[in-house]
Motif scaffolding. Sequence first.
Motif, short mmCIF file in Angstrom:
data_model
loop_
_atom_site.label_atom_id
_atom_site.label_comp_id
_atom_site.label_asym_id
_atom_site.label_seq_id
_atom_site.Cartn_x
_atom_site.Cartn_y
_atom_site.Cartn_z
N LYS A 70 -12.82 -4.16 17.47
CA LYS A 70 -14.03 -5.07 16.70
C LYS A 70 -13.63 -6.22 16.49
O LYS A 70 -13.29 -6.43 15.36
CB LYS A 70 -14.13 -3.59 16.27
N ASP A 71 -15.01 -6.61 15.96
CA ASP A 71 -15.68 -7.95 15.35
C ASP A 71 -16.27 -8.48 14.52
O ASP A 71 -17.09 -8.41 14.55
CB ASP A 71 -16.83 -9.11 16.89
N TYR A 72 -15.11 -7.65 13.90
CA TYR A 72 -15.87 -7.46 11.96
C TYR A 72 -15.34 -7.01 11.40
O TYR A 72 -13.80 -6.60 11.50
CB TYR A 72 -17.79 -7.15 12.00
N ALA A 73 -15.70 -7.43 10.30
CA ALA A 73 -14.24 -7.29 8.96
C ALA A 73 -14.62 -5.75 8.32
O ALA A 73 -15.80 -5.22 8.27
CB ALA A 73 -14.95 -7.80 7.58
N THR A 74 -13.40 -4.54 8.64
CA THR A 74 -13.70 -3.54 8.22
C THR A 74 -13.21 -3.88 6.74
O THR A 74 -12.20 -4.11 6.19
CB THR A 74 -13.28 -2.65 9.44
N ASN A 75 -13.50 -2.25 5.82
CA ASN A 75 -13.05 -1.53 4.87
C ASN A 75 -11.23 -1.85 4.57
O ASN A 75 -11.24 -2.29 3.86
CB ASN A 75 -13.91 -0.96 3.65
N VAL A 76 -11.18 -1.03 5.17
CA VAL A 76 -9.68 -0.37 5.21
C VAL A 76 -8.98 -0.57 6.66
O VAL A 76 -9.09 -0.05 7.32
CB VAL A 76 -9.21 0.48 3.87
N LEU A 77 -7.70 -1.32 6.58
CA LEU A 77 -7.11 -0.82 8.21
C LEU A 77 -5.27 -0.91 7.72
O LEU A 77 -5.15 -1.12 6.60
CB LEU A 77 -6.62 -2.45 8.80
N THR A 78 -5.09 0.19 8.20
CA THR A 78 -3.70 0.64 7.55
C THR A 78 -2.92 0.75 9.31
O THR A 78 -3.15 1.07 10.09
CB THR A 78 -3.71 2.19 8.14
N PHE A 79 -1.72 -0.09 9.20
CA PHE A 79 -1.00 -0.68 9.73
C PHE A 79 0.29 0.71 9.56
O PHE A 79 1.32 0.80 8.42
CB PHE A 79 -0.96 -1.10 10.02
N PRO A 80 1.06 1.88 9.90
CA PRO A 80 1.88 2.58 9.78
C PRO A 80 3.18 2.33 10.61
O PRO A 80 2.91 2.33 12.13
CB PRO A 80 1.30 4.19 10.25
N TYR A 81 4.15 2.10 9.68
CA TYR A 81 5.54 1.16 11.14
C TYR A 81 6.13 2.09 11.41
O TYR A 81 7.02 2.52 12.09
CB TYR A 81 5.84 0.08 10.38
N GLU A 82 6.62 3.51 10.08
CA GLU A 82 7.79 3.85 10.27
C GLU A 82 6.86 5.79 9.24
O GLU A 82 6.66 5.29 8.12
CB GLU A 82 9.18 3.49 9.26
N LEU A 83 7.52 6.47 9.90
CA LEU A 83 7.15 8.13 9.30
C LEU A 83 7.55 9.05 9.77
O LEU A 83 8.28 8.66 10.53
CB LEU A 83 5.26 8.53 9.50
N SER A 84 8.42 9.56 8.73
CA SER A 84 9.21 10.79 9.06
C SER A 84 9.13 11.76 8.04
O SER A 84 8.23 11.75 6.30
CB SER A 84 10.79 10.73 8.72
N LYS A 85 10.14 12.69 7.58
CA LYS A 85 9.73 14.07 6.71
C LYS A 85 9.94 13.46 5.51
O LYS A 85 9.52 13.97 4.10
CB LYS A 85 9.87 14.56 7.16
N GLU A 86 11.11 12.32 5.28
CA GLU A 86 10.70 12.19 4.23
C GLU A 86 10.90 10.19 3.82
O GLU A 86 10.70 10.39 2.56
CB GLU A 86 12.81 11.75 3.88
N ALA A 87 9.79 9.65 4.61
CA ALA A 87 9.36 8.20 4.36
C ALA A 87 8.83 7.37 5.02
O ALA A 87 8.66 8.47 6.12
CB ALA A 87 11.12 7.41 4.48
N VAL A 88 8.57 6.79 4.79
CA VAL A 88 7.31 6.24 5.29
C VAL A 88 7.09 4.32 4.89
O VAL A 88 7.85 3.91 3.85
CB VAL A 88 5.44 6.64 4.78
#
Length: 157
Positions: A70-88
């Motif tokens: 998408k060729d525009y700036a957006t308000n927020v971008l989230t990059f999840p690298y790791e997700l488990s029941k205990e940790a993010v």
Amino acid sequence: MSVNKKSISSKLAIELQYASPAIESAVNKAASSTLIKKWVKSATALSGLITLRFVNAAEGKKLNFAFRQKDYATNVLTFPYELSKEAVVADIIFCLPVLQKEAKEQSKLLKAHLAHLIVHGCLHAQGHDHEVSRDAKKMEALEIQILQKLGFANPYS
């Protein structure tokens, strides 16, 4: 020296990054780093590491294009690298000029809009989404609940 893994794993580390001193100054005028970290912890029940980076429009546009085509700036971008029941582990990018523009257009204080999008980004990092209506309603309800506990009005009303 022995390390107690339980005590380390039960903590959420929060890192704040700013693309420039001017962005850091503008963010700090809206909310202190202590307050921002409180918002992250209020929206994140897991241990791990969340990095919040505040960027200008050029960096926001570049990242949005590189990762979402998408060729525009957006308000927020989230990059999840790791997700488990205990940790993010996640990076959350905030484009400050977009947040400032949206807050003005919506007649909101930047502080309130920033709190909302930090909560929003943290929920994304934990696997919440709003691509389908049912999921969107669930995510919005969580956002409203968390923000009310923090003293903010419903951002959707």
